[in-house]
Scaffold this motif. Structure first.
Motif, PDB file in Angstrom:
ATOM      1  N   GLN A   1       8.699  29.332 -25.180  1.00 35.25           N
ATOM      2  CA  GLN A   1       8.571  27.908 -25.481  1.00 35.25           C
ATOM      3  C   GLN A   1       8.407  27.143 -24.190  1.00 35.25           C
ATOM      4  OE1 GLN A   1      12.666  27.828 -27.116  1.00 35.25           O
ATOM      5  NE2 GLN A   1      12.863  25.896 -26.030  1.00 35.25           N
ATOM      6  N   GLY A   2       7.725  26.041 -24.290  1.00 41.13           N
ATOM      7  CA  GLY A   2       7.551  25.189 -23.128  1.00 41.13           C
ATOM      8  C   GLY A   2       8.442  23.968 -23.247  1.00 41.13           C
ATOM      9  N   LEU A   3       8.958  23.528 -22.141  1.00 40.27           N
ATOM     10  CA  LEU A   3       9.743  22.295 -22.096  1.00 40.27           C
ATOM     11  C   LEU A   3       9.112  21.400 -21.040  1.00 40.27           C
ATOM     12  CD1 LEU A   3      13.422  23.678 -21.917  1.00 40.27           C
ATOM     13  CD2 LEU A   3      12.263  22.765 -23.935  1.00 40.27           C
ATOM     14  N   SER A   4       9.201  20.114 -21.259  1.00 43.95           N
ATOM     15  CA  SER A   4       8.821  19.205 -20.184  1.00 43.95           C
ATOM     16  C   SER A   4      10.033  19.057 -19.270  1.00 43.95           C
ATOM     17  CB  SER A   4       8.417  17.840 -20.747  1.00 43.95           C
ATOM     18  OG  SER A   4       9.553  17.152 -21.224  1.00 43.95           O
ATOM     19  N   ASN A   5       9.807  18.639 -18.050  1.00 44.52           N
ATOM     20  CA  ASN A   5      10.935  18.433 -17.143  1.00 44.52           C
ATOM     21  C   ASN A   5      11.900  17.391 -17.701  1.00 44.52           C
ATOM     22  OD1 ASN A   5      10.074  20.360 -15.292  1.00 44.52           O
ATOM     23  ND2 ASN A   5       8.880  18.878 -14.133  1.00 44.52           N
ATOM     24  N   ASP A   6      11.392  16.456 -18.505  1.00 45.31           N
ATOM     25  CA  ASP A   6      12.262  15.445 -19.121  1.00 45.31           C
ATOM     26  C   ASP A   6      13.241  16.057 -20.125  1.00 45.31           C
ATOM     27  OD1 ASP A   6      11.043  13.453 -17.666  1.00 45.31           O
ATOM     28  OD2 ASP A   6       9.651  12.899 -19.271  1.00 45.31           O
ATOM     29  N   GLU A   7      12.917  17.230 -20.649  1.00 44.55           N
ATOM     30  CA  GLU A   7      13.804  17.894 -21.609  1.00 44.55           C
ATOM     31  C   GLU A   7      14.878  18.745 -20.932  1.00 44.55           C
ATOM     32  OE1 GLU A   7      11.442  19.034 -25.489  1.00 44.55           O
ATOM     33  OE2 GLU A   7      10.191  19.444 -23.716  1.00 44.55           O
ATOM     34  N   VAL A   8      14.772  18.921 -19.634  1.00 47.30           N
ATOM     35  CA  VAL A   8      15.763  19.685 -18.868  1.00 47.30           C
ATOM     36  C   VAL A   8      16.848  18.711 -18.430  1.00 47.30           C
ATOM     37  CG1 VAL A   8      16.164  21.145 -16.858  1.00 47.30           C
ATOM     38  CG2 VAL A   8      13.987  21.303 -18.094  1.00 47.30           C
TER      39      VAL A   8
END
Length: 124
Positions: free
Chosen positions: A93-100
């Motif tokens: 899955q991919g996450l944006s840096n905003d989701e970290v």
């Protein structure tokens, strides 16, 4: 670009359930001069985090077996130790840096050495 790169903490905790992938990450980080601790699950990582004050970076896979995944681990670390830089990775899955959590960074698998090093240096 600043003439001085950001100071990066020296001890990295790698949390990765796939042995070969963990070995590659450890090799990359050691080649860059980091001291590396490694475990296979977030459940194994937690007691290490509680017992050491020198961990500066958590590099964790998102999808892992156990009572918490890498995102849950990163969230707990951000709440308890906000000074630890967070870098998450996944091939599923991919996450944006905003989701970290806590201004952390996400690196998609398969990653290259420069991608990982850039994520560590830019993690909040």
């Amino acid at each position: 670009m600043s003439p001085h790169p950001p100071v990066v903490p020296n001890v990295v905790l790698v949390v990765e359930d796939e042995g070969f992938v963990r070995m590659v990450a450890v090799d990359i980080l050691q080649d860059e001069g980091f001291t590396v601790l490694e475990v296979a699950t977030a459940d194994e990582a937690w007691p290490i985090l509680e017992s050491r004050s020198d961990i500066g970076v958590l590099f964790t896979d998102v999808n892992m077996p156990g009572s918490m995944d890498g995102l849950a681990l990163a969230t707990r670390v951000a709440e308890r130790w906000p000074r630890i830089r967070l870098v998450l990775t996944s091939g599923r899955q991919g996450l944006s840096n905003d989701e970290v959590p806590d201004h952390g960074q996400f690196v998609q698998k398969p990653y290259r050495q420069r991608d990982l090093m850039s994520a560590i240096s830019h993690a909040g």
